[in-house]
Design an enzyme around this catalytic site. Structure first.
Site: not given
Ligand code: DGY
Length: 327
Positions: A241, A270, A289
């Site tokens: 993240r 983002e 992402h």
């Molecule tokens: C999640 O599933 O948390 C990943 O970051 C994909 O968006």
């Protein structure tokens, strides 16, 4: 009994059909301006929500008084106001497991691309600048045999470690709250992945990969201290993240030369703002992402999330519930 379901990010047709067969479904993505009114109109009656990549905060929850369950099409749950969900007894489901190998593939692609300068050198060819044999100034760095340091060693971290240790002969160090029982969880990594104190990991890793979930305890955790302790010339990858990293500190480490390069699939904000220096920095390889973004895996996530929602609304135990007490 048919219930009211609000789909706040598009689902594949076959999964939407499963929901529509059992419930009254509204599809409205609040990130699309034209769909915002429909989203807002459906919220007060919604008993189930399904979607991803949109903050479900206290304000939004206050406008959904009938909500019983949220099914997130993601493994990460940082978009949800966990204390409010816990206080109201709203069930939160997510999609662990089905995306581990795909996210590990993405992280490895980013790691390879960053170390071997794949995007930069591909652009050189595309832009007609390949006019002579490339020289040392454009050489990359080996990946095989290098030491990998993993910040975070959950299922995805372990999948990355398998690729590194078994495929590329890389010694793997990992930092996690407590050592993982490799004999039980990942026997193939026994003797190949070592639980290591953070400072020692940072000093030894040629490539440091952050795979941290976002919580109050990890927000901003990768800071100037962490970058300052990294081995000079290390490569940094973030596949977890964005907000776990203090981006100004990352930029400073790149500009100071402490870090050789960074590969980033995630950012504090983002989509990445167009004026972010990370977008154009010559030693950053940015991705939008895409960790889990393959046809197969996004479908598997949608299917699991749909099953979770259908089970929860039917009063059955969903396949994957997140314990909101761990806020
Ligand atoms: C999640 O599933 O948390 C990943 O970051 C994909 O968006």
């Amino acid at each position: 009994m048919r219930k009211k379901v609000l789909v706040f990010r598009e689902l594949p047709d076959d999964q939407l059909a499963r929901l529509q067969a059992a419930h009254e479904v509204t599809v409205a993505n609040p990130r699309i301006a034209a769909q915002l009114p429909a989203f807002e109109a459906a919220l007060p009656e919604a008993q189930g929500l399904i979607g991803s990549s949109f903050p479900v905060d206290d304000v939004l929850l206050a406008r959904a008084p009938k909500l019983e369950v949220i099914s997130s099409v993601s493994v990460g749950v940082d978009n949800y106001a966990l204390p409010a969900l816990h206080a109201r007894g709203i069930l939160l489901c997510h999609t662990p497991g089905v995306l581990d190998e795909t996210v590990a593939d993405t992280v490895f692609a980013l790691l390879m691309a960053t170390s071997r300068r794949v995007v930069e050198l591909s652009n050189l060819v595309r832009e007609g600048r390949w006019t002579k044999n490339i020289g040392e100034d454009l050489f990359g760095f080996d990946v095989h045999g290098k030491t990998l340091g993993l910040l975070g060693f959950g299922r995805i971290g372990q999948a990355i470690a398998r690729r590194a240790a078994l495929g590329f002969g890389m010694p793997v160090l990992y930092h996690a709250r407590r050592p993982v029982d490799l004999a039980a969880q990942a026997p193939e990594l026994q003797g190949r992945a070592l639980h290591t104190p953070l400072d020692e990991l940072l000093a030894r890793a040629d490539i440091a990969v952050a795979m941290l979930p976002l919580s109050d305890s990890t927000r901003g955790m990768v800071d100037a201290h962490v970058f300052g302790r990294m081995k000079p010339g290390a490569i940094f990858i973030n596949g977890g993240r964005g907000a776990t990293v203090q981006e100004p500190a990352l930029l400073e480490a790149l500009d100071r030369g402490t870090l050789r390069a960074a590969g980033l699939d995630v950012f504090a904000t983002e989509p990445l703002p167009v004026d972010s220096p990370l977008r154009t920095h010559p030693r950053v390889t940015p991705l939008p992402h895409i960790g889990s973004a393959t046809h197969e895996t996004r479908h598997a996530m949608a299917e699991l999330a749909t099953t979770n929602l259908l089970k929860a609304l039917a009063g059955e135990r969903p396949l994957a519930v997140y314990d909101t007490a761990f806020a």
